[in-house]
Design an enzyme around this catalytic site. Sequence first.
Site, PDB file in Angstrom:
ATOM      1  CD  GLU A  91     -24.242 -56.615  -8.246  1.00 12.44           C
ATOM      2  OE1 GLU A  91     -23.221 -56.486  -8.946  1.00 12.44           O
ATOM      3  OE2 GLU A  91     -25.223 -57.314  -8.604  1.00 12.44           O
ATOM      4  CE  LYS A  95     -19.407 -56.479 -18.928  1.00 18.25           C
ATOM      5  NZ  LYS A  95     -19.451 -56.167 -17.488  1.00 18.25           N
ATOM      6  CD  GLU A 132     -20.444 -61.755 -11.012  1.00 17.19           C
ATOM      7  OE1 GLU A 132     -21.109 -62.239 -11.948  1.00 17.19           O
ATOM      8  OE2 GLU A 132     -20.515 -60.553 -10.695  1.00 17.19           O
ATOM      9  CG  ASN A 134     -20.654 -65.269 -31.567  1.00 16.95           C
ATOM     10  OD1 ASN A 134     -19.784 -66.133 -31.577  1.00 16.95           O
ATOM     11  ND2 ASN A 134     -20.387 -63.999 -31.366  1.00 16.95           N
ATOM     12  N   GLY A 135     -24.294 -67.954 -31.140  1.00 19.09           N
ATOM     13  CA  GLY A 135     -25.716 -68.242 -31.058  1.00 19.09           C
ATOM     14  C   GLY A 135     -25.985 -69.733 -31.012  1.00 19.09           C
ATOM     15  CG  HIS A 172     -39.392 -67.603   8.060  1.00 19.45           C
ATOM     16  ND1 HIS A 172     -40.592 -68.052   8.561  1.00 19.45           N
ATOM     17  CD2 HIS A 172     -39.328 -66.282   8.373  1.00 19.45           C
ATOM     18  CE1 HIS A 172     -41.242 -67.050   9.125  1.00 19.45           C
ATOM     19  NE2 HIS A 172     -40.492 -65.963   9.032  1.00 19.45           N
ATOM     20  CD1 TRP A 225     -18.520 -69.165 -22.080  1.00 19.13           C
ATOM     21  CD2 TRP A 225     -20.520 -69.965 -22.623  1.00 19.13           C
ATOM     22  NE1 TRP A 225     -19.210 -69.394 -20.910  1.00 19.13           N
ATOM     23  CE2 TRP A 225     -20.439 -69.891 -21.217  1.00 19.13           C
ATOM     24  CE3 TRP A 225     -21.705 -70.443 -23.201  1.00 19.13           C
ATOM     25  CZ2 TRP A 225     -21.480 -70.265 -20.382  1.00 19.13           C
ATOM     26  CZ3 TRP A 225     -22.748 -70.823 -22.374  1.00 19.13           C
ATOM     27  CH2 TRP A 225     -22.628 -70.735 -20.981  1.00 19.13           C
ATOM     28  CB  CYS A 245     -19.094 -66.822 -28.844  1.00 16.44           C
ATOM     29  SG  CYS A 245     -19.695 -68.402 -28.220  1.00 16.44           S
ATOM     30  NE  ARG A 278     -19.052 -61.266 -27.479  1.00 19.23           N
ATOM     31  CZ  ARG A 278     -20.159 -60.547 -27.619  1.00 19.23           C
ATOM     32  NH1 ARG A 278     -20.156 -59.261 -27.336  1.00 19.23           N
ATOM     33  NH2 ARG A 278     -21.272 -61.102 -28.034  1.00 19.23           N
ATOM     34  CE  LYS A 283     -20.243 -57.283  -9.590  1.00 20.40           C
ATOM     35  NZ  LYS A 283     -21.375 -58.092  -9.977  1.00 20.40           N
TER      36      LYS A 283
END
Length: 608
Positions: free
Chosen positions: A481, A603, A488, A101-102, A504, A75, A2, A27, A485
């Site tokens: 990583e 973000k 996402e 926000n929150g 395994h 968001w 947000c 964000r 990448k």
Amino acid sequence: MCGIVGYIGKAQAAPILLDGLSKLEYRGYDSAGIAVYDGEHIVGKKAMGRLKVLSEMTHDGETMPGTVGIGHTRWATHGAPTDENAHPHFNESETIAVVHNGIIENYLKLKKKLIDKGYSFQSETDTEVVAHLLDYYYKGNPLEAITKVMHRVDGSYALGIIFADQPGYVYAVRKDSPLIVGKGKDGNLIASDVPAVLKYTRDVCFIENEEIARLSEDAIEFFNVDGEPIEKTYKTIEWDVNAAEKGGYEHFMLKEMYEQPKTVRDTLSPRLKDNDIVIEELGMTDEEIREISRIRIVACGSAYHTGVTAKYVYEGMARIPVEVDLASEFRYRNPILDEKELVIIISQSGETADSLAALREAKERGNTTMGIVNVVGSSIAREADKVFYTWAGPEIAVATTKAYSAQLIAHYLLAIKFARVRGTITEQEMADYITDLKRLPDQIELLLGNKERIQRFANRYVTAKDVFFIGRGIDYAISLEGSLKLKEISYIHSEAYAAGELKHGTISLIEEGTLVSAVVTQEDLYKKTVSNIVEVRTRGAFVMAVTNEGNTEIEKAADYVVYIPKTNKYFTNSLAIIPLQLFSYYVSVGKGCDVDKPRNLAKSVTVE
């Protein structure tokens, strides 16, 4: 997650709000809205989707006159992404507007009480509770109503508030969700993050937990949760405004990948002096370094992956035992901490909710804490006992690249420093490490210059359904990583596995044509990983290998090979990650995905 922007001044508010929100798109959000006082009423407009929908609806703000307003990109948490659930939210008479926000954790209890008192709700959000609660307590004194609300609500919040009968003020409130104020020449602003205000001012103040700011056209006042005045200091932001713009690149992510050589140089240069490592802002004595019994690294996402690499580096160089924790797990598992354990919290934004909570828990237990952060003045930077700044500049794309690279450099420098102080490496070994570090920026540039070859390969895999990344030791950390990448930003299912674990269970997922990316930079593990490559290839996998220059024998085992320049075994992540970043980027572009703003992601993750 947000974004909040607020403005009061001489200029028209709506265009400034929309411009500020555009700087916060990184964000993550799924709807947007603004509210402006037009001289008689508070007028609101909000819409699902990207900010451009709201901009078109308001003709870039021209149809909403007024010099006071607040804006928001949402968001979704409580309630689906709809126009009704978008912010700002109002009281029933629409004389109070709120952006938030929150998460208000006790909103259901508060909502029931408000309904019992005759209030009706138009949305499914927790935020609307704040608007009605302000209305309930408001008796003409906004500050008094706000402090009463703060005493009633539980959870995290950053609030922007305007009152129709107080048109000369914008109010800002913060608890566990970032919020800043900016002092400009022609007006004052509030925002979730610095990029939103850089066009208008470089003088900002970070609001602390349970503080209130009251902005007028030419003044900013601060109060504590009891409404008592407090003094605050301002910080001048040194960022180049252009650093938060695309600068001719198609996407912020591509621009930021190409900024990695500079980021690495900027993070290294201030700390390398006369072939020694000097980290002035850290403030750790040699005695403190020698007393470290264990390092515990706590982080989320890509920052966590730098911690996985760092475990091998600290243990290998400095012989300090290291544990790496996901922040969201650390804070709830009642971890056993040694009193001489150093807890390192890593966060690009310095506001990651779980990481910040982990920092606070470690401090409560009496441990020394260190923040590795990119944002000066962020919550983690302010609250940690020690701080190491990564000079990456503003990173806008949701998928981190340059901040990740800067965090790796931070770990390398700390590990070398700790190792030399503790006597586990010689002066010559330290000099050799520093020489290799200085070469990294040029080596990264060389790899970025080979983008066309990676792009051609990536174009073959835009329709892939599953991709696996394998490696051993640091190569496994790189694989984590690389996999993140890809998933996402391209939405392709990918997983990273320690190569020795294939037998395994994981190898059962390999079938004809499955792409396996094998990272093979650790020479002492080279033969073992090549054996794993042969295992997956004989089962139909197509193998892309990332390895060091000179390892040409691997071409017999892999189908496609990317070579990286030679460097010290501890630093290979900084090079091997570059082709994996480029691969993910070009797969995403080929699929037509929104590279900078992937779906459902944000973000700065400022809620749990």
